[in-house]
Write a protein that holds these residues in place. Structure first.
Motif, mmCIF file in Angstrom:
data_model
loop_
_atom_site.group_PDB
_atom_site.id
_atom_site.type_symbol
_atom_site.label_atom_id
_atom_site.label_comp_id
_atom_site.label_asym_id
_atom_site.label_seq_id
_atom_site.Cartn_x
_atom_site.Cartn_y
_atom_site.Cartn_z
ATOM 1 N N PRO A 132 -3.538 -11.264 13.163
ATOM 2 C CA PRO A 132 -2.089 -11.177 12.905
ATOM 3 C C PRO A 132 -1.525 -12.341 12.096
ATOM 4 O O PRO A 132 -0.448 -12.226 11.508
ATOM 5 N N ARG A 133 -2.258 -13.465 12.040
ATOM 6 C CA ARG A 133 -1.681 -14.588 11.288
ATOM 7 C C ARG A 133 -1.850 -14.413 9.772
ATOM 8 O O ARG A 133 -1.272 -15.160 8.990
ATOM 9 N N TYR A 134 -2.632 -13.408 9.358
ATOM 10 C CA TYR A 134 -2.841 -13.229 7.912
ATOM 11 C C TYR A 134 -1.976 -12.113 7.334
ATOM 12 O O TYR A 134 -1.903 -11.019 7.884
ATOM 13 N N VAL A 135 -1.349 -12.417 6.202
ATOM 14 C CA VAL A 135 -0.636 -11.400 5.416
ATOM 15 C C VAL A 135 -1.589 -10.934 4.314
ATOM 16 O O VAL A 135 -2.150 -11.755 3.582
ATOM 17 N N ILE A 136 -1.775 -9.619 4.223
ATOM 18 C CA ILE A 136 -2.702 -9.059 3.237
ATOM 19 C C ILE A 136 -1.911 -8.216 2.244
ATOM 20 O O ILE A 136 -1.156 -7.318 2.637
ATOM 21 N N ALA A 137 -2.092 -8.487 0.958
ATOM 22 C CA ALA A 137 -1.410 -7.718 -0.088
ATOM 23 C C ALA A 137 -2.344 -6.636 -0.622
ATOM 24 O O ALA A 137 -3.542 -6.866 -0.779
ATOM 25 N N THR A 138 -1.776 -5.441 -0.870
ATOM 26 C CA THR A 138 -2.562 -4.383 -1.512
ATOM 27 C C THR A 138 -1.662 -3.619 -2.479
ATOM 28 O O THR A 138 -0.459 -3.863 -2.539
ATOM 29 N N LYS A 139 -2.282 -2.712 -3.226
ATOM 30 C CA LYS A 139 -1.500 -1.866 -4.135
ATOM 31 C C LYS A 139 -1.237 -0.521 -3.459
ATOM 32 O O LYS A 139 -2.161 0.159 -3.010
ATOM 33 N N LEU A 140 0.033 -0.155 -3.441
ATOM 34 C CA LEU A 140 0.497 1.069 -2.798
ATOM 35 C C LEU A 140 -0.253 2.306 -3.328
ATOM 36 O O LEU A 140 -0.409 2.475 -4.530
ATOM 37 N N GLY A 141 -0.709 3.138 -2.401
ATOM 38 C CA GLY A 141 -1.292 4.420 -2.800
ATOM 39 C C GLY A 141 -2.690 4.331 -3.380
ATOM 40 O O GLY A 141 -3.138 5.262 -4.041
ATOM 41 N N THR A 142 -3.366 3.214 -3.139
ATOM 42 C CA THR A 142 -4.741 3.089 -3.625
ATOM 43 C C THR A 142 -5.696 3.084 -2.446
ATOM 44 O O THR A 142 -5.297 2.968 -1.286
#
Ligand code: ARG
Length: 246
Positions: A132-142
């Motif tokens: 929970p301490r990590y924020v993960i970025a991704t690309k929407l809909g991939t």
């Protein structure tokens, strides 16, 4: 089968006939996905998919038009005939295959992680980010978005419209990592050395395919024959070497 049967089975509005009639192949993609489709310094769109599309148009004897389309609406754009074939590094998934048909896979890739360099000692694999301490970025809909949800259910997931926006979060320290296709991540880290590091081992296996509208077996067969042909005559290897091995 005799000639009239073959003709009767050919839908009058198949993409192949339309392309030949208009003298133009329209290829849909979303530029920004290195090294498959990206902008060069002058704003032109280049990459592996673009070169493959050029070979395709040459083989068909027609001119090529690239239709740049946001990822978000790229399947609807195919379905409403904004282009004849979607060549945009799209992973073949069961869910997408309910809406579109895929030609045979043209390359195999996997999901990977780009993260802040300061995490290199603590994070050795994707599982180490499932916290929970990590924020993960991704690309929407991939499939990066899907993989993050599947492998990192405990982390905080943030989705962005473009790869570039997601990576800005990591660079700006607002996200720990970005989950995305390995070819893209490898090029990105090579171009932006220093603050970010790549975990080079992919943690999924995905086949990418060209998508077309359903119920067009003639067009699908043409694409598969074309792909087999460029693999056979080594044109495929030449493009692979140009875009993935330099
Ligand atoms: N392979 C991934 C997927 O199918 C990402 C593809 C993104 N392609 C692009 N041109 N932006 O979801």
């Amino acid at each position: 089968a005799c000639a009239w049967q073959a003709r009767a089975q050919t839908p009058a509005d198949g993409a192949l006939q339309q392309i030949r009639a208009r003298g133009e192949l329209r290829v849909g993609l979303e530029a920004g996905y290195m090294p498959f489709e990206m902008r060069d310094k002058r704003g032109g769109i280049i990459g592996f998919d673009v070169d493959m599309a050029k070979l395709m148009a040459r083989k068909l004897g027609v001119k090529l038009t690239i239709v740049n389309t946001q990822w978000d609406g790229i399947i609807p754009a195919l379905l409403t005939a904004k282009f004849d074939v979607l060549m945009s590094g799209m992973t073949i998934t069961e869910e997408r295959a309910q809406q579109v048909d895929f030609a045979d896979p043209y390359i195999v890739i996997g999901q990977s992680v780009i993260m802040q360099a300061k995490l290199a000692d603590t994070v050795k694999s994707v599982d180490d980010l499932n916290d929970p301490r990590y924020v993960i970025a991704t690309k929407l809909g991939t499939t990066g978005d899907l993989a993050a949800a599947e492998y990192l259910p405990k982390a905080q997931l943030m989705k962005f419209e473009t790869e570039a926006e997601a990576l800005l979060q990591v660079r700006g320290g607002r996200a720990a990592a970005f989950v995305y296709d390995l070819p893209y991540n490898a090029v990105y880290v090579a171009r932006n050395p220093g603050q970010l590091v790549l975990l080079p081992k992919p943690f999924t296996r995905e086949e990418l395919g060209w998508a077309i509208r359903k119920n067009d077996p003639e067009w699908r067969a043409w694409l598969n024959e074309f792909l087999a042909g460029v693999r056979q005559d080594k044109a495929y290897d030449a493009l692979y070497g140009k875009w993935f091995e330099r």
